[in-house]
Design a protein around this motif. Structure first.
Motif, mmCIF file in Angstrom:
data_model
loop_
_atom_site.group_PDB
_atom_site.id
_atom_site.type_symbol
_atom_site.label_atom_id
_atom_site.label_comp_id
_atom_site.label_asym_id
_atom_site.label_seq_id
_atom_site.Cartn_x
_atom_site.Cartn_y
_atom_site.Cartn_z
ATOM 1 N N ASN A 79 0.835 -1.185 0.000
ATOM 2 C CA ASN A 79 0.000 0.000 0.000
ATOM 3 C C ASN A 79 0.879 1.248 0.000
ATOM 4 O OD1 ASN A 79 -2.602 0.941 -0.023
ATOM 5 N ND2 ASN A 79 -3.113 0.212 2.018
ATOM 6 N N LYS A 80 0.435 2.307 -0.676
ATOM 7 C CA LYS A 80 1.150 3.579 -0.649
ATOM 8 C C LYS A 80 0.124 4.683 -0.446
ATOM 9 C CE LYS A 80 4.795 6.094 -2.975
ATOM 10 N NZ LYS A 80 5.745 6.077 -4.076
ATOM 11 N N ALA A 81 0.383 5.539 0.512
ATOM 12 C CA ALA A 81 -0.554 6.613 0.854
ATOM 13 C C ALA A 81 -0.884 7.464 -0.374
ATOM 14 C CB ALA A 81 0.040 7.494 1.948
ATOM 15 N N GLY A 82 -2.168 7.719 -0.569
ATOM 16 C CA GLY A 82 -2.609 8.558 -1.676
ATOM 17 C C GLY A 82 -2.724 7.842 -3.003
ATOM 18 N N LYS A 83 -2.373 6.570 -3.067
ATOM 19 C CA LYS A 83 -2.436 5.788 -4.306
ATOM 20 C C LYS A 83 -3.436 4.653 -4.119
ATOM 21 C CE LYS A 83 0.877 8.255 -6.006
ATOM 22 N NZ LYS A 83 0.659 9.205 -7.072
ATOM 23 N N THR A 84 -3.969 4.151 -5.224
ATOM 24 C CA THR A 84 -4.971 3.083 -5.114
ATOM 25 C C THR A 84 -4.578 1.813 -5.852
ATOM 26 O OG1 THR A 84 -6.168 3.946 -7.033
ATOM 27 C CG2 THR A 84 -6.887 4.708 -4.853
ATOM 28 N N GLN A 85 -3.673 1.906 -6.829
ATOM 29 C CA GLN A 85 -3.304 0.721 -7.601
ATOM 30 C C GLN A 85 -1.787 0.585 -7.662
ATOM 31 O OE1 GLN A 85 -5.404 0.108 -11.327
ATOM 32 N NE2 GLN A 85 -6.907 1.652 -10.698
ATOM 33 N N VAL A 86 -1.346 -0.655 -7.809
ATOM 34 C CA VAL A 86 0.075 -0.953 -7.861
ATOM 35 C C VAL A 86 0.328 -1.989 -8.956
ATOM 36 C CG1 VAL A 86 -0.084 -2.774 -6.092
ATOM 37 C CG2 VAL A 86 2.094 -1.593 -6.445
ATOM 38 N N ARG A 87 1.506 -1.926 -9.565
ATOM 39 C CA ARG A 87 1.926 -2.955 -10.515
ATOM 40 C C ARG A 87 3.421 -3.166 -10.370
ATOM 41 N NH1 ARG A 87 1.707 -0.255 -16.578
ATOM 42 N NH2 ARG A 87 3.349 1.293 -16.246
ATOM 43 N N MET A 88 3.876 -4.298 -10.858
ATOM 44 C CA MET A 88 5.292 -4.633 -10.845
ATOM 45 C C MET A 88 5.875 -4.241 -12.207
ATOM 46 S SD MET A 88 6.999 -8.312 -9.927
ATOM 47 C CE MET A 88 6.154 -9.160 -11.220
ATOM 48 N N THR A 89 7.050 -3.628 -12.192
ATOM 49 C CA THR A 89 7.712 -3.183 -13.414
ATOM 50 C C THR A 89 9.183 -3.573 -13.365
ATOM 51 O OG1 THR A 89 6.229 -1.303 -13.667
ATOM 52 C CG2 THR A 89 8.341 -1.130 -14.767
ATOM 53 N N MET A 90 9.727 -3.976 -14.511
ATOM 54 C CA MET A 90 11.160 -4.224 -14.589
ATOM 55 C C MET A 90 11.851 -2.906 -14.900
ATOM 56 S SD MET A 90 13.591 -6.111 -17.323
ATOM 57 C CE MET A 90 13.416 -7.833 -16.966
ATOM 58 N N PHE A 91 12.887 -2.606 -14.120
ATOM 59 C CA PHE A 91 13.721 -1.430 -14.340
ATOM 60 C C PHE A 91 15.097 -1.899 -14.792
ATOM 61 C CE2 PHE A 91 10.477 -0.218 -11.365
ATOM 62 C CZ PHE A 91 10.139 1.080 -11.729
ATOM 63 N N HIS A 92 15.721 -1.112 -15.656
ATOM 64 C CA HIS A 92 17.053 -1.438 -16.172
ATOM 65 C C HIS A 92 18.004 -0.303 -15.800
ATOM 66 C CE1 HIS A 92 19.974 -3.345 -18.811
ATOM 67 N NE2 HIS A 92 20.259 -2.146 -19.277
ATOM 68 N N GLN A 93 19.216 -0.659 -15.387
ATOM 69 C CA GLN A 93 20.180 0.350 -14.957
ATOM 70 C C GLN A 93 20.526 1.310 -16.093
ATOM 71 O OE1 GLN A 93 24.076 -1.025 -13.777
ATOM 72 N NE2 GLN A 93 24.427 0.776 -12.543
ATOM 73 N N SER A 94 20.517 2.576 -15.780
ATOM 74 C CA SER A 94 20.868 3.635 -16.724
ATOM 75 C C SER A 94 21.762 4.648 -16.018
ATOM 76 C CB SER A 94 19.603 4.330 -17.241
ATOM 77 O OG SER A 94 18.785 3.424 -17.930
ATOM 78 N N LYS A 95 22.415 5.448 -16.798
ATOM 79 C CA LYS A 95 23.275 6.508 -16.260
ATOM 80 C C LYS A 95 22.781 7.855 -16.777
ATOM 81 C CE LYS A 95 26.259 3.721 -14.300
ATOM 82 N NZ LYS A 95 26.442 3.655 -12.864
ATOM 83 N N LYS A 96 22.728 8.829 -15.884
ATOM 84 C CA LYS A 96 22.321 10.186 -16.255
ATOM 85 C C LYS A 96 23.563 11.065 -16.257
ATOM 86 C CE LYS A 96 19.016 13.790 -15.129
ATOM 87 N NZ LYS A 96 17.884 14.190 -14.297
ATOM 88 N N PHE A 97 23.708 11.870 -17.315
ATOM 89 C CA PHE A 97 24.883 12.725 -17.414
ATOM 90 C C PHE A 97 24.565 13.962 -18.244
ATOM 91 C CE2 PHE A 97 24.927 9.625 -20.791
ATOM 92 C CZ PHE A 97 25.271 10.351 -21.924
ATOM 93 N N LEU A 98 25.362 14.991 -18.052
ATOM 94 C CA LEU A 98 25.238 16.241 -18.785
ATOM 95 C C LEU A 98 26.319 16.280 -19.859
ATOM 96 C CD1 LEU A 98 23.936 19.096 -19.028
ATOM 97 C CD2 LEU A 98 25.694 19.890 -17.440
ATOM 98 N N ALA A 99 25.910 16.510 -21.101
ATOM 99 C CA ALA A 99 26.862 16.666 -22.201
ATOM 100 C C ALA A 99 26.763 18.103 -22.709
ATOM 101 C CB ALA A 99 26.553 15.688 -23.329
ATOM 102 N N THR A 100 27.899 18.678 -23.020
ATOM 103 C CA THR A 100 27.946 20.056 -23.501
ATOM 104 C C THR A 100 28.768 20.102 -24.776
ATOM 105 O OG1 THR A 100 27.890 20.797 -21.210
ATOM 106 C CG2 THR A 100 28.485 22.433 -22.854
ATOM 107 N N LYS A 101 28.263 20.834 -25.773
ATOM 108 C CA LYS A 101 28.993 21.000 -27.031
ATOM 109 C C LYS A 101 29.465 22.442 -27.129
ATOM 110 C CE LYS A 101 28.764 20.571 -32.012
ATOM 111 N NZ LYS A 101 27.996 20.076 -33.147
#
Length: 135
Positions: free
Chosen positions: A75-97
């Motif tokens: 259960n999560k406060a303020g929410k009514t439905q839940v599902r299972m999801t697969m997550f895959h590792q990613s990297k966040k980065f800033l690129a500048t040109k």
């Protein structure tokens, strides 16, 4: 950071306290974000970021397999439905040109063309985790 893939269980009311299951043969996939407008340079950007993170990053990741997982719903406060999801590792980065030039007095100038945040999936297959999403 983990990006959601296209693999999801069915939605379930989160107050039922049951188990969420995923048992299918399917291709899991996720794509990089932030590439709009810089598609031609994306390969170089991901190659440099891969070196920086010491993992191979790419514009997309996919893997076909038989997936069979089960998680207890919560259960999560303020929410009514839940599902299972697969997550895959990613990297966040800033690129500048930048562009560089010299003016008529031989003065060196640096000009920022753009700066963008990217989130790119890791190319390895063993960096997946199943988690919960609510609505």
């Amino acid at each position: 950071m983990n990006k959601p893939t296209n693999l999801h269980s069915d939605w379930m009311f989160d107050n039922l306290r049951g188990k969420l299951t995923y048992n299918k043969t399917k291709t899991a996939e996720t794509n990089a974000s932030g590439t709009a407008g810089v598609e031609a340079e994306a390969g170089v950007i991901f190659a440099k970021a891969s070196t920086s993170f010491s993992v191979t990053l790419g514009k997309s990741w996919s893997k076909s397999s038989s997936w069979s997982y089960e998680l207890p719903a919560s259960n999560k406060a303020g929410k009514t439905q839940v599902r299972m999801t697969m997550f895959h590792q990613s990297k966040k980065f800033l690129a500048t040109k930048y562009t560089y030039d010299y003016d008529s007095q031989c003065q060196y100038h640096e000009h920022k063309v753009w700066a963008k945040w990217f989130t790119a999936p890791v190319k390895k297959n063993d960096v997946n985790v199943w988690g919960l999403e609510w609505k």
